[in-house]
Design a protein around this motif. Structure first.
Motif, mmCIF file in Angstrom:
data_model
loop_
_atom_site.group_PDB
_atom_site.id
_atom_site.type_symbol
_atom_site.label_atom_id
_atom_site.label_comp_id
_atom_site.label_asym_id
_atom_site.label_seq_id
_atom_site.Cartn_x
_atom_site.Cartn_y
_atom_site.Cartn_z
ATOM 1 N N LYS A 12 41.355 38.761 -102.458
ATOM 2 C CA LYS A 12 41.958 38.419 -103.756
ATOM 3 C C LYS A 12 43.465 38.243 -103.622
ATOM 4 O O LYS A 12 44.038 37.287 -104.156
ATOM 5 C CB LYS A 12 41.653 39.513 -104.779
ATOM 6 N N ALA A 13 44.101 39.156 -102.912
ATOM 7 C CA ALA A 13 45.555 39.092 -102.755
ATOM 8 C C ALA A 13 45.979 37.852 -101.972
ATOM 9 O O ALA A 13 46.960 37.179 -102.326
ATOM 10 C CB ALA A 13 46.056 40.355 -102.055
ATOM 11 N N GLU A 14 45.243 37.520 -100.918
ATOM 12 C CA GLU A 14 45.621 36.364 -100.104
ATOM 13 C C GLU A 14 45.365 35.046 -100.821
ATOM 14 O O GLU A 14 46.139 34.093 -100.697
ATOM 15 C CB GLU A 14 44.870 36.419 -98.770
ATOM 16 N N LEU A 15 44.292 34.971 -101.597
ATOM 17 C CA LEU A 15 44.004 33.733 -102.329
ATOM 18 C C LEU A 15 44.957 33.512 -103.503
ATOM 19 O O LEU A 15 45.189 32.372 -103.916
ATOM 20 C CB LEU A 15 42.559 33.744 -102.847
ATOM 21 N N SER A 16 45.513 34.593 -104.021
ATOM 22 C CA SER A 16 46.417 34.471 -105.167
ATOM 23 C C SER A 16 47.875 34.283 -104.759
ATOM 24 O O SER A 16 48.745 34.132 -105.632
ATOM 25 C CB SER A 16 46.299 35.712 -106.055
ATOM 26 N N ALA A 17 48.149 34.283 -103.452
ATOM 27 C CA ALA A 17 49.522 34.062 -102.990
ATOM 28 C C ALA A 17 49.998 32.673 -103.405
ATOM 29 O O ALA A 17 49.236 31.703 -103.376
ATOM 30 C CB ALA A 17 49.593 34.223 -101.473
ATOM 31 N N LYS A 18 51.255 32.556 -103.768
ATOM 32 C CA LYS A 18 51.787 31.298 -104.283
ATOM 33 C C LYS A 18 51.700 30.162 -103.268
ATOM 34 O O LYS A 18 51.548 28.997 -103.627
ATOM 35 C CB LYS A 18 53.242 31.488 -104.711
ATOM 36 N N ASN A 19 51.815 30.489 -101.979
ATOM 37 C CA ASN A 19 51.831 29.435 -100.958
ATOM 38 C C ASN A 19 50.446 29.158 -100.377
ATOM 39 O O ASN A 19 50.314 28.398 -99.410
ATOM 40 C CB ASN A 19 52.791 29.809 -99.834
ATOM 41 N N TYR A 20 49.395 29.759 -100.947
ATOM 42 C CA TYR A 20 48.056 29.533 -100.398
ATOM 43 C C TYR A 20 47.536 28.160 -100.798
ATOM 44 O O TYR A 20 47.628 27.753 -101.966
ATOM 45 C CB TYR A 20 47.060 30.598 -100.871
ATOM 46 N N ARG A 21 46.983 27.421 -99.820
ATOM 47 C CA ARG A 21 46.385 26.124 -100.060
ATOM 48 C C ARG A 21 44.918 26.180 -99.642
ATOM 49 O O ARG A 21 44.610 26.545 -98.499
ATOM 50 C CB ARG A 21 47.117 25.030 -99.273
ATOM 51 N N PRO A 22 43.999 25.836 -100.534
ATOM 52 C CA PRO A 22 42.570 25.993 -100.227
ATOM 53 C C PRO A 22 42.055 24.999 -99.198
ATOM 54 O O PRO A 22 42.496 23.845 -99.146
ATOM 55 C CB PRO A 22 41.907 25.755 -101.585
ATOM 56 N N ALA A 23 41.151 25.461 -98.372
ATOM 57 C CA ALA A 23 40.399 24.653 -97.415
ATOM 58 C C ALA A 23 39.157 25.466 -97.066
ATOM 59 O O ALA A 23 39.148 26.697 -97.233
ATOM 60 C CB ALA A 23 41.228 24.353 -96.166
ATOM 61 N N PRO A 24 38.083 24.841 -96.625
ATOM 62 C CA PRO A 24 36.848 25.577 -96.343
ATOM 63 C C PRO A 24 37.073 26.788 -95.442
ATOM 64 O O PRO A 24 37.726 26.688 -94.407
ATOM 65 C CB PRO A 24 35.965 24.521 -95.667
ATOM 66 N N VAL A 25 36.522 27.919 -95.857
ATOM 67 C CA VAL A 25 36.626 29.153 -95.076
ATOM 68 C C VAL A 25 35.244 29.511 -94.547
ATOM 69 O O VAL A 25 34.241 29.398 -95.260
ATOM 70 C CB VAL A 25 37.207 30.311 -95.920
ATOM 71 N N ALA A 26 35.170 29.904 -93.279
ATOM 72 C CA ALA A 26 33.904 30.280 -92.656
ATOM 73 C C ALA A 26 33.727 31.790 -92.779
ATOM 74 O O ALA A 26 34.590 32.565 -92.357
ATOM 75 C CB ALA A 26 33.891 29.856 -91.191
ATOM 76 N N LEU A 27 32.612 32.219 -93.347
ATOM 77 C CA LEU A 27 32.347 33.636 -93.589
ATOM 78 C C LEU A 27 31.372 34.173 -92.543
ATOM 79 O O LEU A 27 30.235 33.718 -92.439
ATOM 80 C CB LEU A 27 31.769 33.813 -94.999
ATOM 81 N N GLY A 28 31.845 35.149 -91.753
ATOM 82 C CA GLY A 28 30.987 35.765 -90.756
ATOM 83 C C GLY A 28 30.785 34.897 -89.533
ATOM 84 O O GLY A 28 29.653 34.546 -89.190
ATOM 85 N N ILE A 29 31.869 34.542 -88.835
ATOM 86 C CA ILE A 29 31.766 33.660 -87.674
ATOM 87 C C ILE A 29 31.748 34.448 -86.369
ATOM 88 O O ILE A 29 30.928 34.223 -85.491
ATOM 89 C CB ILE A 29 32.923 32.649 -87.674
ATOM 90 N N ASN A 30 32.650 35.407 -86.212
ATOM 91 C CA ASN A 30 32.682 36.191 -84.979
ATOM 92 C C ASN A 30 31.440 37.070 -84.861
ATOM 93 O O ASN A 30 30.793 37.135 -83.819
ATOM 94 C CB ASN A 30 33.952 37.046 -84.919
ATOM 95 N N THR A 31 31.097 37.765 -85.947
ATOM 96 C CA THR A 31 29.857 38.528 -86.008
ATOM 97 C C THR A 31 29.172 38.242 -87.335
ATOM 98 O O THR A 31 29.810 37.884 -88.314
ATOM 99 C CB THR A 31 30.103 40.046 -85.869
ATOM 100 N N ASP A 32 27.867 38.420 -87.382
ATOM 101 C CA ASP A 32 27.058 38.006 -88.527
ATOM 102 C C ASP A 32 27.411 38.810 -89.777
ATOM 103 O O ASP A 32 27.370 40.042 -89.782
ATOM 104 C CB ASP A 32 25.578 38.192 -88.201
ATOM 105 N N ALA A 33 27.758 38.092 -90.857
ATOM 106 C CA ALA A 33 28.108 38.746 -92.122
ATOM 107 C C ALA A 33 26.892 39.358 -92.800
ATOM 108 O O ALA A 33 27.041 40.150 -93.736
ATOM 109 C CB ALA A 33 28.777 37.737 -93.056
ATOM 110 N N TYR A 34 25.685 38.989 -92.345
ATOM 111 C CA TYR A 34 24.450 39.529 -92.927
ATOM 112 C C TYR A 34 23.677 40.379 -91.926
ATOM 113 O O TYR A 34 22.454 40.437 -91.970
ATOM 114 C CB TYR A 34 23.578 38.386 -93.444
ATOM 115 N N GLN A 35 24.381 41.065 -91.040
ATOM 116 C CA GLN A 35 23.707 41.977 -90.137
ATOM 117 C C GLN A 35 23.149 43.159 -90.931
ATOM 118 O O GLN A 35 23.509 43.379 -92.092
ATOM 119 C CB GLN A 35 24.666 42.435 -89.045
ATOM 120 N N PRO A 36 22.245 43.968 -90.344
ATOM 121 C CA PRO A 36 21.526 44.993 -91.103
ATOM 122 C C PRO A 36 22.394 45.918 -91.948
ATOM 123 O O PRO A 36 21.999 46.300 -93.053
ATOM 124 C CB PRO A 36 20.789 45.778 -90.001
ATOM 125 N N VAL A 37 23.585 46.291 -91.492
ATOM 126 C CA VAL A 37 24.420 47.234 -92.233
ATOM 127 C C VAL A 37 24.886 46.652 -93.569
ATOM 128 O O VAL A 37 25.257 47.392 -94.485
ATOM 129 C CB VAL A 37 25.629 47.661 -91.369
#
Length: 356
Positions: free
Chosen positions: A113-138
């Motif tokens: 939330k803090a990073e997206l609301s920064a004044k200098n933030y410009r949107p572009a596609p963000v990849a969720l869970g690339i290095n390790t799986d965001a939907y692993q069992p935990v």
């Protein structure tokens, strides 16, 4: 002591990370019984005190310049995982430690939330869970990925996800809402359709049949979905390339990709150890093909070739992939939409020109 197969784990040993000054190994001194060592290794959770959550890259090999990883380490235990060497930065082993000592970022949604609301933030596609799986069992317990998706949905931020877990179906409501505005792409990673090979390669990942069902479920919900056949391993799963593509296209996949096995740093020895234990008759042949495709090395990190390799075998894989894509008429995924981003939804700022 020879490596021992641990139930539900991919790695066979806990090889010391490359940054450590001292190395350690199990040694049978004749006074103990190796069979007394536990067959199961428990999972441990640790807090990752992160200060930022968005990581930026300039790699020409990936279609995004930023990513979010709520977890370090992955309980799926895929023995081939290219992210294993990253655990060495934590002073831990890329072996069993990578899949049993997991770190999570409890404040990730607030940081986002803090990073997206920064004044200098410009949107572009963000990849969720690339290095390790965001939907692993935990994730079933912690729900960090769910909370991150809520932030991305609230701000209308374009997002892509790569996973091999059916747990993603839990968030179908958020994904479907984002899909209506062109804000989401989901990619299912399918390595093999052989359940026995999956059990040994990816011991805690969703079964191949279930992954195909998840792909179909997402497609039926109107979510653009693709398949990543990765990694392709010579003599183990490379013969399945066309079959995987065909079954995923039939299930509703719009696009596809593949990656040749990558063995950076400690991963070379970990994977060789796995081969010699699980596929001893094929081990030498597999590694020779890898060396042939990596300029005589186990891995070549050069941009442009690290994902596909070089040489006759790599060229043959590329030709087979392109022919299959043409024959199956994959239409391609629609572009992600960055024009709807609204940081005011999290910053509390008012838009005088917005009548909503």
């Amino acid at each position: 002591m020879p490596p021992h197969i641990k139930k539900g784990r991919g790695a066979l040993s806990n090889q010391t990370g490359r940054f450590e000054q001292l190395t350690k190994e199990d040694l049978d001194d004749g006074w103990d019984d190796p069979d007394k060592y536990p067959a199961k290794v428990p999972t441990q959770l640790f807090v990752d005190t992160a200060k930022t959550v968005i990581t930026y890259n300039q790699s020409p090999d990936v279609p995004f310049d930023r990513s979010i990883n709520p977890y370090r380490g992955c309980e799926h235990g895929c023995v081939y995982c290219f992210a294993r060497p990253s655990h060495a930065y934590l002073g831990l082993s890329p072996g069993l430690d990578f899949e049993t000592k997991l770190f999570y970022k409890p404040n990730a949604p607030e940081l986002l939330k803090a990073e997206l609301s920064a004044k200098n933030y410009r949107p572009a596609p963000v990849a969720l869970g690339i290095n390790t799986d965001a939907y692993q069992p935990v994730e079933r317990q912690l729900k960090l990925t769910r909370r991150l998706l809520e932030v991305l949905n609230d701000t209308h931020h374009p997002t892509s996800i790569v996973t091999k877990s059916s747990l993603i179906e839990r968030d179908l409501d958020l994904l479907a809402a984002m899909a209506k505005d062109g804000l989401i792409h989901v990619c299912l990673s399918i390595t093999t359709l052989n359940p026995d090979l999956t059990r040994r390669l990816e011991p805690r990942a969703t079964t191949p049949k279930r992954r195909l069902q998840t792909l179909a479920t997402l497609a039926e919900a109107g979510i653009p979905v693709s398949v990543l056949v990765a990694p392709l391993i010579p003599m183990l799963n490379d013969s399945e390339l066309e079959t995987i593509l065909q079954q995923c296209r039939a299930a509703g996949a719009l696009d596809a990709g593949y990656v040749l096995l990558r063995l950076p740093h400690e991963l070379k020895d970990l994977f060789t150890e796995w081969l010699q234990t699980h596929e001893p008759l094929k081990a030498d042949h597999v590694m020779h093909r890898i060396y042939d495709s990596r300029g005589g090395k186990a891995y070549d990190s050069t941009f442009g070739v690290r994902m596909r390799g070089t040489g006759q075998y790599a060229d043959l894989l590329a030709q087979r992939f392109h022919l299959a894509m043409k024959k199956l008429a994959f239409p391609g995924s629609p572009p992600l939409n960055s024009s709807l981003f609204r940081s005011k939804l999290i910053s509390g700022q008012l838009d005088l020109f917005d009548g909503d």
